[in-house]
Write an enzyme that holds these catalytic residues in place. Structure first.
Site, PDB file in Angstrom:
ATOM      1  CE  LYS A 242      -1.677   3.125   2.848  1.00  0.00           C
ATOM      2  NZ  LYS A 242      -1.894   4.247   1.951  1.00  0.00           N
TER       3      LYS A 242
ATOM      4  CD  GLU B 289      13.990   1.472   9.278  1.00  0.00           C
ATOM      5  OE1 GLU B 289      14.415   2.476   9.893  1.00  0.00           O
ATOM      6  OE2 GLU B 289      14.583   0.385   9.274  1.00  0.00           O
TER       7      GLU B 289
ATOM      8  CB  CYS C 102      13.338   9.610   8.209  1.00  0.00           C
ATOM      9  SG  CYS C 102      12.617   8.613   7.019  1.00  0.00           S
TER      10      CYS C 102
ATOM     11  CD  GLU D 156      10.383  13.194  11.329  1.00  0.00           C
ATOM     12  OE1 GLU D 156       9.389  12.545  11.676  1.00  0.00           O
ATOM     13  OE2 GLU D 156      11.311  12.708  10.650  1.00  0.00           O
TER      14      GLU D 156
END
Ligand code: UN1
Length: 496
Positions: A175, A250, A284, A386
């Site tokens: 997906k 992750e 990331c 973040e």
């Protein structure tokens, strides 16, 4: 007419049972419709999982070197289509052509690695403590894997997951992120053309809430591999924890680059610019904190601001553009809200950028200026959270101990970097930085596909996708003992 993309289920491109679709538009020019995609339902997911489950036994029993041969063909088709798909990726996701070609190359490298790994997939052979007995370890596939991928690496990350998953003999349902489903569709076409049997790879587009969630909870799905935010990762860990389903996560990062007084400032500056503003900060592994020693702070920041202001922001399809748009309106709003937090709540000093870019042609997309805050302290929100955009915070430190303490002082631990000429500082930093990846005299971005990739703390759950370690994620270890003595031998008893 924009292309209509369908789901791939059991080797057939099919429409969703919902009869509904969603649009995907170019973030640099929202009048450019990249395609329409199936807004899939749980029934579509069920059909894909069933196809993957049925394809599994024959694929599992295909010798790994034979499975891996397909990967050579995949790599070659990807090479031939590198530029064409890079163009599509820039339209779909926004990052500049040099970077989308790099994203394709990361996929090609991952295919080359998988092609070789299929002939190795080695376990271990060790001596038994008993005579006429042998002991070894093999890796066995697990069944159907659900792969849930992010939008920032529309080709590389789907390949990181798909290639080791299928080379080791699993079947998959993937997906992709709703912002970048087109590149994953191209990947499926390539795998199909290269000869992956029907049902081994299945592709279902739609929302995380419906498609993602159903995959995660599906009893016939044996493992989930997810790259995305730590918040979603925690929800997946919770759901999969209930049935002890394997999951590889992750997640986020707040990566820091340390610049010591003795650093080569030229390469430290170039590293900071590339690490912070490459991919418009949407990695990331992006550099979101510069942790600079006080002796070089003023010179470093002045030069960094000068160079950041000179970066050319625009449509990534133009070869001279260095920074593309953010992926979506929502992402630009998040970035703008963090700039506000930096100014009003944190009271850091905005020294570069800080605004959405809306002049001229830029009004058509989700552009934002490369932004730098100085006088940031470790407790500030812009130093902790973040942002996933072109926003860089500068923190000043007195010595290496303080630098490492500041670098380690977030909930994340993905990538990190130190610029210094001093071997003692280098070795201490490598040992004490809490991160899955440490670069010396290089930026925090740019991991190579044949090395373990992942992070510590809230960046993941201990797995490392990439390299040979990915092949451990997607397999179960089987320990084998073979006794050829012709009698019962009792370990720990008969030999003592
Ligand atoms: C990511 O941002 O999710 O190391 C992956 C890098 C790239 C991969 C980043 N090779 O920056």
């Amino acid at each position: 007419m924009a292309e209509v993309f369908k789901n791939l289920i059991n080797g057939e491109w099919v429409k969703s049972k919902s009869g509904k679709t969603f649009e995907n538009r170019n973030p640099a020019d929202t009048s450019d419709l990249v395609g329409t995609f199936q807004l899939s339902t749980v029934d579509d997911v069920d059909a894909a999982v069933t196809a993957a489950k049925e394809a599994y036994p024959a694929w599992r029993d295909t010798p790994a070197p034979e499975r891996a041969e397909i990967m050579y063909r995949v790599a070659n088709i990807m090479r031939a289509r590198k530029d064409e798909i890079a163009q599509l990726m820039t339209r779909e996701m926004g990052k500049v052509l040099a970077e989308t070609r790099g994203d394709m190359q990361e996929g090609i490298d991952t295919a080359d690695f998988a092609a070789g790994e299929g002939r190795r997939m080695h376990g271990q052979t060790v001596p038994s403590e008993l005579r006429n007995k042998t002991a070894y370890v093999i890796h066995r596939p697990m069944g159907v894997w659900g792969l849930i991928t992010p939008w920032n690496f529309p080709m590389a990350i789907p390949t990181w997951k798909t290639f080791p998953a299928i080379t080791t003999g699993n079947t998959i349902v993937i997906k992709p992120a709703t912002d970048t489903p087109a590149c994953t569709a191209r990947l499926m076409e390539i795998l199909d053309e290269a000869g992956v049997p029907k049902g081994v790879i299945n592709y279902v587009t739609g929302s995380g809430r419906v498609v993602g969630e159903h995959l995660i909870n599906h009893p016939d799905v044996k493992g989930i591999s997810f790259t995305g935010s730590s918040d979603v990762g925690k929800r997946i860990a919770e759901a999969t924890g209930k049935t002890l389903k394997r999951c590889s996560l992750e997640l986020g990062g707040k990566n820091g680059q340390i610049v010591m007084d003795d650093a080569n400032l030229e390469i430290a500056l170039e590293g900071a610019l590339w690490g912070a503003f490459g991919t418009t900060g949407q990695r990331c592994t992006a550099t979101s904190r510069i942790i600079v020693q006080e002796g070089v702070h003023d010179e470093f920041v002045a030069e960094l601001v000068k160079r950041a202001k000179a970066l050319k922001v625009g449509n990534g399809l133009n070869e001279d553009v260095q920074v593309g748009p953010l992926v979506s309106e929502a992402q630009r709003q998040t970035v703008a809200s963090y700039v506000k937090i930096g100014q009003e709540q944190d009271k850091a000093e905005l020294v570069c950028g800080g605004h959405a870019l809306i002049a001229g042609d830029l009004i058509k997309g989700w552009f934002f200026e490369p932004t730098i805050f100085d006088k940031v302290t470790p407790d500030m929100r812009i130093a902790q959270e973040e942002i996933f955009g072109p926003v860089l915070s500068i923190l000043t430190i007195k010595n290496l101990d303080e630098a490492i303490e500041v670098l380690n002082g977030t909930i994340y631990g993905l990538s990190s970097s130190i610029y210094t000429q001093d071997v003692n500082n280098t070795m201490r930093a490598i040992e004490r930085i809490e991160a899955g990846i440490t670069y010396v005299n290089g930026p925090t971005i740019g991991a190579e596909c044949h090395m373990p990739f992942g992070g510590v703390k809230e960046t993941g759950n201990g797995h490392r996708e990439g390299g040979w370690t990915a092949y451990e994620i997607f397999t179960e270890m089987k320990t084998v003992y073979i006794d050829y003595s012709g009698k019962l031998q009792r370990a720990q008893i008969d030999n003592k």
